[in-house]
Design a protein around this motif. Structure first.
Motif, PDB file in Angstrom:
ATOM      1  N   LYS A  10      45.102   0.976  62.422  1.00 25.30           N
ATOM      2  CA  LYS A  10      46.088   1.661  63.335  1.00 25.30           C
ATOM      3  C   LYS A  10      45.284   3.121  63.337  1.00 25.30           C
ATOM      4  CE  LYS A  10      49.707  -0.614  64.530  1.00 25.30           C
ATOM      5  NZ  LYS A  10      49.995  -0.954  65.861  1.00 25.30           N
ATOM      6  N   PHE A  11      44.605   3.502  64.266  1.00 23.09           N
ATOM      7  CA  PHE A  11      43.870   4.719  64.596  1.00 23.09           C
ATOM      8  C   PHE A  11      44.915   5.906  64.727  1.00 23.09           C
ATOM      9  CE2 PHE A  11      42.211   8.048  67.319  1.00 23.09           C
ATOM     10  CZ  PHE A  11      41.184   8.532  66.505  1.00 23.09           C
ATOM     11  N   GLY A  12      44.959   6.740  63.777  1.00 20.12           N
ATOM     12  CA  GLY A  12      45.611   7.944  63.856  1.00 20.12           C
ATOM     13  C   GLY A  12      46.804   8.110  62.807  1.00 20.12           C
ATOM     14  N   SER A  13      46.859   6.984  61.928  1.00 18.39           N
ATOM     15  CA  SER A  13      47.438   6.798  60.941  1.00 18.39           C
ATOM     16  C   SER A  13      46.558   7.592  59.552  1.00 18.39           C
ATOM     17  CB  SER A  13      47.952   5.480  60.360  1.00 18.39           C
ATOM     18  OG  SER A  13      46.768   4.753  59.571  1.00 18.39           O
ATOM     19  N   ALA A  14      47.425   8.030  58.706  1.00 20.34           N
ATOM     20  CA  ALA A  14      46.767   8.876  57.694  1.00 20.34           C
ATOM     21  C   ALA A  14      45.520   7.880  56.790  1.00 20.34           C
ATOM     22  CB  ALA A  14      47.501   9.687  56.612  1.00 20.34           C
ATOM     23  N   THR A  15      46.008   6.603  56.520  1.00 20.83           N
ATOM     24  CA  THR A  15      45.112   5.559  56.182  1.00 20.83           C
ATOM     25  C   THR A  15      44.170   4.890  56.929  1.00 20.83           C
ATOM     26  OG1 THR A  15      46.975   3.854  56.089  1.00 20.83           O
ATOM     27  CG2 THR A  15      46.992   5.282  54.067  1.00 20.83           C
ATOM     28  N   PHE A  16      43.862   5.046  57.896  1.00 19.35           N
ATOM     29  CA  PHE A  16      43.000   4.381  58.922  1.00 19.35           C
ATOM     30  C   PHE A  16      41.766   4.041  58.241  1.00 19.35           C
ATOM     31  CE2 PHE A  16      39.658   4.411  62.344  1.00 19.35           C
ATOM     32  CZ  PHE A  16      40.075   3.084  62.888  1.00 19.35           C
ATOM     33  N   GLY A  17      41.183   3.060  58.402  1.00 19.19           N
ATOM     34  CA  GLY A  17      39.767   2.477  58.005  1.00 19.19           C
ATOM     35  C   GLY A  17      39.826   2.257  56.343  1.00 19.19           C
ATOM     36  N   GLN A  18      41.186   2.560  55.665  1.00 21.64           N
ATOM     37  CA  GLN A  18      40.906   2.262  54.159  1.00 21.64           C
ATOM     38  C   GLN A  18      41.371   0.819  54.051  1.00 21.64           C
ATOM     39  OE1 GLN A  18      43.508   5.169  52.383  1.00 21.64           O
ATOM     40  NE2 GLN A  18      42.247   6.849  53.415  1.00 21.64           N
ATOM     41  N   ILE A  19      40.879   0.183  52.829  1.00 19.78           N
ATOM     42  CA  ILE A  19      41.119  -0.922  52.522  1.00 19.78           C
ATOM     43  C   ILE A  19      42.260  -0.645  51.446  1.00 19.78           C
ATOM     44  CG2 ILE A  19      40.588  -3.116  51.014  1.00 19.78           C
ATOM     45  CD1 ILE A  19      37.707  -2.649  52.125  1.00 19.78           C
ATOM     46  N   GLN A  20      43.646  -1.191  51.664  1.00 21.24           N
ATOM     47  CA  GLN A  20      44.787  -0.861  50.972  1.00 21.24           C
ATOM     48  C   GLN A  20      44.973  -2.009  49.857  1.00 21.24           C
ATOM     49  OE1 GLN A  20      46.948   1.889  51.494  1.00 21.24           O
ATOM     50  NE2 GLN A  20      44.886   2.738  52.013  1.00 21.24           N
ATOM     51  N   SER A  21      44.789  -3.135  50.025  1.00 24.42           N
ATOM     52  CA  SER A  21      45.027  -4.344  49.066  1.00 24.42           C
ATOM     53  C   SER A  21      43.949  -5.160  48.959  1.00 24.42           C
ATOM     54  CB  SER A  21      46.022  -4.983  49.744  1.00 24.42           C
ATOM     55  OG  SER A  21      45.750  -5.667  51.131  1.00 24.42           O
ATOM     56  N   GLN A  22      44.278  -6.107  48.053  1.00 27.54           N
ATOM     57  CA  GLN A  22      43.299  -7.208  47.620  1.00 27.54           C
ATOM     58  C   GLN A  22      44.034  -8.386  47.844  1.00 27.54           C
ATOM     59  OE1 GLN A  22      42.359  -7.077  43.401  1.00 27.54           O
ATOM     60  NE2 GLN A  22      42.193  -8.937  43.419  1.00 27.54           N
ATOM     61  N   VAL A  23      43.441  -9.493  48.455  1.00 30.00           N
ATOM     62  CA  VAL A  23      43.976 -10.651  48.994  1.00 30.00           C
ATOM     63  C   VAL A  23      43.963 -12.037  47.867  1.00 30.00           C
ATOM     64  CG1 VAL A  23      43.439  -9.977  51.547  1.00 30.00           C
ATOM     65  CG2 VAL A  23      41.543 -11.343  50.127  1.00 30.00           C
ATOM     66  N   ASN A  24      43.254 -11.694  46.911  1.00 30.79           N
ATOM     67  CA  ASN A  24      43.457 -12.911  45.817  1.00 30.79           C
ATOM     68  C   ASN A  24      43.923 -12.376  44.711  1.00 30.79           C
ATOM     69  OD1 ASN A  24      41.120 -11.064  44.981  1.00 30.79           O
ATOM     70  ND2 ASN A  24      40.092 -12.917  44.443  1.00 30.79           N
ATOM     71  N   LEU A  25      44.193 -13.433  43.823  1.00 31.53           N
ATOM     72  CA  LEU A  25      44.756 -13.145  42.334  1.00 31.53           C
ATOM     73  C   LEU A  25      43.811 -13.190  41.406  1.00 31.53           C
ATOM     74  CD1 LEU A  25      47.429 -16.126  42.752  1.00 31.53           C
ATOM     75  CD2 LEU A  25      47.855 -13.673  42.910  1.00 31.53           C
ATOM     76  N   PRO A  26      44.097 -12.460  40.220  1.00 26.92           N
ATOM     77  CA  PRO A  26      43.115 -12.156  38.971  1.00 26.92           C
ATOM     78  C   PRO A  26      42.574 -13.739  38.483  1.00 26.92           C
ATOM     79  CG  PRO A  26      45.143 -11.664  38.210  1.00 26.92           C
ATOM     80  CD  PRO A  26      45.134 -11.972  39.798  1.00 26.92           C
ATOM     81  N   ARG A  27      41.778 -13.720  37.774  1.00 27.72           N
ATOM     82  CA  ARG A  27      41.618 -14.968  37.188  1.00 27.72           C
ATOM     83  C   ARG A  27      42.798 -15.450  36.327  1.00 27.72           C
ATOM     84  NH1 ARG A  27      37.736 -13.906  32.946  1.00 27.72           N
ATOM     85  NH2 ARG A  27      35.903 -13.861  34.433  1.00 27.72           N
ATOM     86  N   TYR A  28      42.808 -16.952  36.738  1.00 28.59           N
ATOM     87  CA  TYR A  28      44.156 -17.733  36.106  1.00 28.59           C
ATOM     88  C   TYR A  28      43.251 -18.871  35.257  1.00 28.59           C
ATOM     89  CZ  TYR A  28      48.086 -15.314  38.208  1.00 28.59           C
ATOM     90  OH  TYR A  28      48.827 -14.637  38.768  1.00 28.59           O
ATOM     91  N   LEU A  29      43.559 -19.018  33.718  1.00 25.63           N
ATOM     92  CA  LEU A  29      43.106 -19.917  32.993  1.00 25.63           C
ATOM     93  C   LEU A  29      44.464 -20.944  32.582  1.00 25.63           C
ATOM     94  CD1 LEU A  29      40.803 -18.084  30.674  1.00 25.63           C
ATOM     95  CD2 LEU A  29      40.199 -19.329  32.770  1.00 25.63           C
ATOM     96  N   GLN A  30      44.290 -22.157  32.839  1.00 23.61           N
ATOM     97  CA  GLN A  30      45.252 -23.218  32.139  1.00 23.61           C
ATOM     98  C   GLN A  30      44.554 -24.336  31.541  1.00 23.61           C
ATOM     99  OE1 GLN A  30      47.402 -24.384  35.803  1.00 23.61           O
ATOM    100  NE2 GLN A  30      46.178 -25.824  36.218  1.00 23.61           N
TER     101      GLN A  30
END
Length: 174
Positions: A147-167
């Motif tokens: 969203k051009f004009g927002s304070a966070t434009f162009g920033q990566i704000q999140s991660q889409v995967n989980l950390p390593r899980y062992l079972q």
């Protein structure tokens, strides 16, 4: 995913001569699932819609330069897109930015693995499993704020995967 039986133990090419070695190193299998995807196209719109009074759902900005930057996602967390390549489109215009840019969000790659051992004792089969999801513990990033004009434009704000899980798991069949 592919399951591969390791070539050790009874009936295999290596270390097949000793029953003690067969118990220790025989019956092992490895399974791996690899997922590799390119990033998704980035669609930019203005944070402020100057056309909402005429019923337009969103307004694209004007593109005045190259919006794409280079480098790893980690090095571009706070500026994945070149914000100076855009300007606000005035009211009652559509803006000349394309529907999607010619640059893409971060790529995605993942490795899930499992290792398991089977032991046969007369009519009883015992299986031990160790599984790792995101085995390399690699962060995968979401697309940047578009969203051009927002304070966070162009920033990566999140991660889409989980950390390593062992079972760990086991199964007994008879």
């Amino acid at each position: 995913g592919t399951t591969v039986e390791l070539p050790f133990g009874h009936g295999r090419p290596f270390l097949a001569h000793s029953s003690l070695l067969d118990r220790a190193v025989g019956g092992w299998s490895v399974n791996a699932i690899v997922l590799i995807q390119s990033g998704e196209p980035i669609a930019v719109s203005q944070n402020t819609n100057n056309n909402s009074s005429i019923g337009a759902g969103l307004q694209r900005p004007n593109l005045v330069g190259n919006p794409c930057l280079t480098g790893s996602p980690e090095s571009r967390i706070n500026s994945y897109l070149n914000a100076s390549a855009f300007s606000t489109a005035p009211a009652f215009t559509y803006g000349n930015a394309p529907r999607t840019l010619n640059c893409y969000g971060p790529n995605y790659s993942d490795l899930d693995m499992s290792v398991f051992k089977e032991v046969h004792v007369e009519r009883v089969n015992i299986q031990f499993r160790a599984e790792a999801l995101n085995a390399l513990n690699t962060p995968q990033f979401a697309s940047p704020v578009s969203k051009f004009g927002s304070a966070t434009f162009g920033q990566i704000q999140s991660q889409v995967n989980l950390p390593r899980y062992l079972q760990l798991g086991g199964r007994i069949t008879f």
